[in-house]
Design an enzyme around this catalytic site. Structure first.
Site, PDB file in Angstrom:
ATOM      1  CE  LYS A  23      -3.906  -0.520   2.435  1.00  0.00           C
ATOM      2  NZ  LYS A  23      -4.578  -0.733   3.729  1.00  0.00           N
ATOM      3  NE  ARG A  92      -5.354   3.398   3.777  1.00  0.00           N
ATOM      4  CZ  ARG A  92      -5.375   3.694   2.481  1.00  0.00           C
ATOM      5  NH1 ARG A  92      -4.705   4.728   2.014  1.00  0.00           N
ATOM      6  NH2 ARG A  92      -6.034   2.931   1.639  1.00  0.00           N
ATOM      7  N   GLY A 101      -5.941 -10.482   8.981  1.00  0.00           N
ATOM      8  CA  GLY A 101      -5.449 -10.463  10.351  1.00  0.00           C
ATOM      9  C   GLY A 101      -4.704  -9.191  10.699  1.00  0.00           C
ATOM     10  CG  MET A 103      -5.244  -2.410  13.671  1.00  0.00           C
ATOM     11  SD  MET A 103      -4.420  -0.983  14.381  1.00  0.00           S
ATOM     12  CE  MET A 103      -4.631   0.199  13.075  1.00  0.00           C
ATOM     13  NE  ARG A 337      -6.204  -3.852  -3.428  1.00  0.00           N
ATOM     14  CZ  ARG A 337      -6.771  -4.046  -2.253  1.00  0.00           C
ATOM     15  NH1 ARG A 337      -6.074  -4.492  -1.249  1.00  0.00           N
ATOM     16  NH2 ARG A 337      -8.041  -3.802  -2.077  1.00  0.00           N
ATOM     17  CG  HIS A 456      -8.981 -31.875  10.097  1.00  0.00           C
ATOM     18  ND1 HIS A 456      -9.901 -32.692   9.476  1.00  0.00           N
ATOM     19  CD2 HIS A 456      -7.853 -32.599  10.228  1.00  0.00           C
ATOM     20  CE1 HIS A 456      -9.340 -33.883   9.267  1.00  0.00           C
ATOM     21  NE2 HIS A 456      -8.094 -33.847   9.716  1.00  0.00           N
ATOM     22  CB  SER A 770      10.641 -43.559 -16.461  1.00  0.00           C
ATOM     23  OG  SER A 770       9.470 -42.870 -16.076  1.00  0.00           O
ATOM     24  CB  CYS A 838       6.042 -42.015 -15.486  1.00  0.00           C
ATOM     25  SG  CYS A 838       6.638 -43.421 -14.542  1.00  0.00           S
ATOM     26  CE1 TYR A 858       8.986 -38.959 -19.389  1.00  0.00           C
ATOM     27  CE2 TYR A 858      11.066 -39.150 -20.568  1.00  0.00           C
ATOM     28  CZ  TYR A 858      10.064 -39.718 -19.800  1.00  0.00           C
ATOM     29  OH  TYR A 858      10.150 -41.029 -19.432  1.00  0.00           O
TER      30      TYR A 858
HETATM   31  P1  ADP Z   1      -8.067  -2.061   3.443  1.00  0.00           P
HETATM   32  O1  ADP Z   1      -6.672  -2.536   3.385  1.00  0.00           O
HETATM   33  O2  ADP Z   1      -8.942  -2.901   4.306  1.00  0.00           O
HETATM   34  O3  ADP Z   1      -8.635  -1.771   2.100  1.00  0.00           O
HETATM   35  P2  ADP Z   1      -7.650   0.750   3.710  1.00  0.00           P
HETATM   36  O4  ADP Z   1      -6.493   1.253   4.476  1.00  0.00           O
HETATM   37  O5  ADP Z   1      -7.474   0.780   2.252  1.00  0.00           O
HETATM   38  O6  ADP Z   1      -8.013  -0.673   4.242  1.00  0.00           O
HETATM   39  O7  ADP Z   1      -8.863   1.650   4.162  1.00  0.00           O
HETATM   40  C1  ADP Z   1     -10.182   1.288   4.400  1.00  0.00           C
HETATM   41  C2  ADP Z   1     -11.099   2.306   3.745  1.00  0.00           C
HETATM   42  O8  ADP Z   1     -10.834   3.617   4.245  1.00  0.00           O
HETATM   43  C3  ADP Z   1     -10.917   2.377   2.262  1.00  0.00           C
HETATM   44  O9  ADP Z   1     -12.140   2.580   1.645  1.00  0.00           O
HETATM   45  C4  ADP Z   1     -10.033   3.581   2.085  1.00  0.00           C
HETATM   46  O10 ADP Z   1     -10.184   4.156   0.830  1.00  0.00           O
HETATM   47  C5  ADP Z   1     -10.533   4.495   3.192  1.00  0.00           C
HETATM   48  N1  ADP Z   1      -9.494   5.412   3.616  1.00  0.00           N
HETATM   49  C6  ADP Z   1      -8.274   5.100   4.077  1.00  0.00           C
HETATM   50  N2  ADP Z   1      -7.558   6.204   4.334  1.00  0.00           N
HETATM   51  C7  ADP Z   1      -8.343   7.253   4.031  1.00  0.00           C
HETATM   52  C8  ADP Z   1      -8.171   8.667   4.077  1.00  0.00           C
HETATM   53  N3  ADP Z   1      -7.012   9.200   4.472  1.00  0.00           N
HETATM   54  N4  ADP Z   1      -9.175   9.445   3.673  1.00  0.00           N
HETATM   55  C9  ADP Z   1     -10.342   8.896   3.270  1.00  0.00           C
HETATM   56  N5  ADP Z   1     -10.580   7.579   3.208  1.00  0.00           N
HETATM   57  C10 ADP Z   1      -9.593   6.768   3.588  1.00  0.00           C
HETATM   58 MG    MG Z   2      -7.997  -0.588   0.750  1.00  0.00          MG
END
Ligand code: ADP
Ligand code: MG
Ligand code: MG
Length: 898
Positions: A23, A92, A101, A103, A337, A456, A770, A838, A858
């Protein structure tokens, strides 16, 4: 100078993905190439790893964060923590690859009660301002301070009741203000400390929480499951807030793909909502608008978005998945991305981008994964029927594939119904446990009520390649009454259901399954033809009859690496072979074999014709003889019954005596393979005669025959010395009789460790090797596959005692070492010795890569896996040239810089 732990967006770029996370690197890259991104900065993955080691921020990091915050203040003209003109940010997480997992993002960090007033005035909406504030406390309380979720919801319920309203949207400004107060109280009761009002405290705690989430249980489990290193760490991105939730008709937020992620069509694809923020679009609370409508609602933003989408695609040369927000008509990009997509769109986009001159053919090959081909060619549900059939229940898409069968609720019954009644079975369990594995092995598919993607059931199903829907909480299983219910629908034991493992959907009744036509997949064909130009290893197929051979050829097989001959002794011919086994003297034996000869000759003739011009390896009879007799138990019963009735048990008695004689404690290690040839060479001789008669006949008809006769299971070169000479003489005799010659070789399988260890001696006679890696794995590990998979092997994998099931992916360190030795020793004796594989591993991408590094000529696999093997053999070459493994890892081509 102190180590640099924090980078402003304008200091980074996409190449710094490992340091800044996906990101962060992409936010920096967009900033660098002039795409509008709200100002921000990233604390590095290195800082995260240092944090884990030291239990705190590394030296200098926090100072750099504070300094970066000051830069943000300058860039935005606002001040973090200021009541009159507050700078608000989001925090973020962002690792090198996105993973569950981590945050959750916290929005509006830096908001204080005083700031709320300012914000309310700015938006002209106090209700919204207090709502934002209570969301901050709720998110921060849950995500950072670990407060449980439900009490927050209870408070919101109370507030709604007190205000006499039904939905959150109707709650007043005062209501949210009161809500915020109670939330704070709640958090304070949970932590025993005042809620951190100071924005810098919030920032510090938020940053730490992101770092900590790297070692949360879900994240660690995920990494273990997908082989992601634990020392990558996650970065923390701090981004200036922008607001799509003005009610001015010129603000909104959306998510989009630069091309259609399900079909691959080159058309901007996505959704947005006016007056919305963050996750509103994906949360499902409101129904978003199709993105092309934006051209009417905010035309300037739409046009800019199109330009940006083009620019991003040209720049990344990859389909992008983007997040954007429009604040009062101004477009901001919040993420980009490479977009996840279906297999169909993977190949469509890759071939389109080659046509558009964006990527090379080689890069197109690199972008397609074996699993994509699997998806494209695997039997799947008839889409038309599927579209018309309502989904009965939805769970986790734990393991892909389509399965139809009768419902059974315990492993024993599932196994029994499959084995004894030949039914297709779906095993339905609350959860599966190691005790259920035999039922899973028998079942066509698995459905569980509980358990996640790494339960599992899910792990084992993926290992077994069986469709599985796990964690399907919508079904209610009643084990006592042997039924499950979904609402009013009752599904009883024996009722038929269909499972779509790729989607996690469950259907009532039978949905017809179709096998996609390889011929119709033109884009895939293109990719594979490019793969063919890249790969060094050939791809052969295992095929036992002309139909399989023809199919293999249509999939692109360049030879047959294993034609098993056992089936030529089965069916109606079992009788003939039993006559041979029971024969008392040589004349009777010869007579029995003479009857089998013409039939086998016809079999071979058909295969040679189907494989005109290509090599065919025929393996002489391999399994122990008792497999050609009825079971001893059956015979004993028959004989006993006949005796009681005073009837003549006749041939059954003779068969029983023979079965007793042939009984072995360990048939896998007994009289089979070459040992049969040594003990009763006349059977092998008959086979060789049939092979060469067929080959000579076909050659006379103009077929280009390349026959390779393979002797299985040798452990000592003397076995070959004894048998090969006899068989060679027979072959020559046939060619003399027929007055014809065909190209031929005699070779052997390497499937006993001793054969690998003495491969130099073996190669003195064998003209090709083989690898039979199934037996080689069994004998190297000293385990029998069926027993092991049933009793302990899958648990071994689950508990991490073994990294993978060695019957699916070659154990490079053990079995692989023997293979390496055999290749080296074999070719030392006989330079240029043809060597292939094989075993089932010949269709496994990881094992194929290994075979490439060993220098095999092969790989031979089942016809259906030939396309995957063609691709994987090309990938092996790319890996050797330094291309990274495919995945969500950004740029692929190692020679290319963004
Ligand atoms: P995820 O990885 O779960 O997509 P993000 O970090 O991309 O989490 O953010 C979750 C949401 O919050 C997304 O819709 C993102 O566009 C929005 N968001 C994140 N940062 C900002 C910001 N600075 N201003 C406005 N919206 C934000
Ligand atoms: Mg996002
Ligand atoms: Mg998230």
């Amino acid at each position: 100078m102190a180590h640099k732990w924090v980078y402003m967006f304008e200091e980074g770029d996409a190449e710094m993905r490992n340091l800044l996370g996906g990101k962060g690197a992409n936010l920096a890259e967009m900033t660098r190439i002039g795409i509008p991104v709200p100002p921000g900065f990233t604390a590095t993955t290195e800082a995260c790893i240092a944090y884990q080691k030291d239990g705190g921020f590394p030296d200098g990091m926090w100072d750099q964060v504070v300094a970066s915050m000051q830069k943000l203040n300058e860039q935005t003209g606002k001040t973090f923590g200021d009541a009159n003109n507050p700078l608000l940010v989001s925090v973020r997480s962002g690792a090198r690859v996105s993973m569950p997992g981590m945050m959750d993002t916290i929005l509006n960090l830096g908001l204080t009660p005083a700031g709320v007033e300012t914000m309310g005035a700015k938006f002209g909406d106090m209700r919204f301002a207090w709502d934002s504030y209570r969301r901050l406390i709720q998110m921060f309380g849950k995500v950072v301070l670990g407060a449980p979720a439900e009490p927050f919801e209870e408070i919101i319920d109370d507030i709604r009741k007190e205000e006499g309203v039904k939905t959150d949207a109707e709650v007043s400004a005062a209501g949210w203000k009161e809500c915020a107060r109670r939330f704070k109280e709640l958090v304070e009761n949970h932590t025993g400390q005042p809620f951190p009002e100071d924005p810098y405290d919030q920032l510090r705690l938020g940053t730490e929480a992101v770092f900590k989430s790297w070692n949360g249980k879900r994240a660690v489990d995920y990494r273990n499951n997908f082989g992601i290193p634990h020392d990558w760490g996650t970065a923390v991105n701090v981004v200036t807030m922008v607001y799509g939730n003005f009610a001015d008709g010129k603000s909104g937020t959306g998510v989009a793909f630069t091309r259609n992620p399900s079909t691959g069509e080159k058309k901007f694809y996505g959704e947005y909502l006016l007056n919305a923020q963050g996750e509103d679009v994906v949360s499902g609370a409101r129904t978003p608008t199709e993105v092309s409508k934006l051209v009417e609602e905010i035309p300037s933003a739409w046009h800019e978005l199109q330009e940006i989408a083009d620019k991003l695609e040209q720049h990344y040369r990859e389909m992008q998945d983007i997040e954007f927000t429009i604040e009062a008509g101004k477009l901001w990009m919040l993420q980009t991305r490479s977009g996840k997509r279906t297999a169909a769109s993977v190949v469509k986009i890759a071939t389109d981008m080659v046509d558009e001159g964006l990527i090379s053919q080689t890069e197109a090959v690199a972008r397609v994964q074996a699993s994509d081909i699997d998806q494209l060619l695997h039997p799947r549900f008839d889409l038309e029927v599927l579209a018309k059939t309502p989904v009965l229940a939805h769970g986790l898409n734990a393991s892909p594939g389509a399965a139809v069968g009768k419902v059974y609720f315990d492993a024993d019954t599932a196994e029994q119904k499959t084995k004894e009644e030949g039914e297709d079975v779906i095993l339905v369990r609350p959860l599966t446990e190691p005790d259920d594995v035999h039922g899973m092995l028998a079942a066509k598919g698995i459905l569980t009520q509980e358990g996640g993607a790494t339960s599992h059931a899910a792990v084992v199903a993926r290992q077994l390649g069986k469709p599985c829907v796990s964690g399907c909480g919508e079904i209610n299983i009643n084990l006592k009454e042997r039924k499950f219910t979904v609402g009013d629908v009752v599904v009883k034991e024996g009722d038929v259901i269909s499972l779509n493992g790729a989607k996690g959907d469950v259907y009532l009744g039978t949905i017809p399954v179709v096998v996609p036509e390889f011929e119709e997949q033109t884009e895939l064909q293109k990719i594979l033809s490019w793969a063919d130009e890249t790969r060094r290893m050939m791809v052969w197929a295992n095929a036992d009859d002309p139909q399989q051979a023809t199919r293999a050829r249509s999939y692109g097989a360049q030879g047959i690496g294993l034609c098993r001959t056992e089936h030529m002794f089965l069916g109606e011919r079992t009788q003939l072979f039993q006559n041979y086994i029971l024969a008392d003297d040589d004349a009777a034996k010869a007579a029995a074999l003479a009857k089998m000869l013409p039939e086998q000759r016809d079999d071979f003739h058909g295969i040679f014709k189907a494989m005109d011009g290509l090599p065919v390896i025929i393996r002489l009879i391999d399994p122990p003889l008792h497999e050609f007799l009825p079971s001893r138990e059956e015979l004993m019963v028959d004989v006993a019954v006949a005796k009681v009735k005073g009837e003549d048990a006749g041939v059954k008695e003779k068969l029983l005596a023979k079965a007793n004689e042939l009984q072995e404690y360990n048939p896998m290690l007994g009289l089979r393979g070459v040992r049969l040839g040594v003990m009763m060479p006349d059977v092998n001789k008959m086979q060789v005669r049939a092979i060469f008669e067929a080959a000579c006949d076909a050659a006379k008809e103009g077929v280009d025959v390349h026959v390779e006769v393979m002797i299985p299971l040798i452990g000592h070169v003397n076995e070959l010395k004894f048998l090969q000479k006899l068989l060679l003489d027979e072959a020559k005799a046939v060619m003399d009789e027929k007055n014809a010659t065909v190209s031929y070789k005699f070779g052997t399988m390497i499937e006993i460790p001793r054969a690998a260890l003495t491969a130099d001696e073996v190669a003195e006679l064998a003209e090709f090797f083989s690898f039979g890696t199934n037996d080689l794995t069994q004998m190297t590990y000293g385990l029998s596959r069926d027993d092991a998979e049933r009793h302990f092997l899958l648990q071994y994998v689950e508990q991490g005692i073994l990294p993978v099931n060695p019957f699916q992916t070659i154990d490079r360190d053990g079995v692989g070492l023997l293979m390496k030795m055999a290749v080296e020793k074999g070719r030392a004796t006989r330079p240029g010795l043809e060597i292939g594989i094989c075993g089932e591993h010949g269709g496994d991408p990881n094992s194929i890569e290994f075979c490439h590094t060993l220098g095999l000529n092969y790989v031979s696999c089942s016809p259906f896996r030939v396309p995957i093997a063609r691709l994987s053999a090309a990938h092996a070459v790319l890996r050797e040239k330094g291309w990274p493994r495919i995945g969500d890892l950004g740029a692929l081509d190692p020679d290319r810089k963004n």
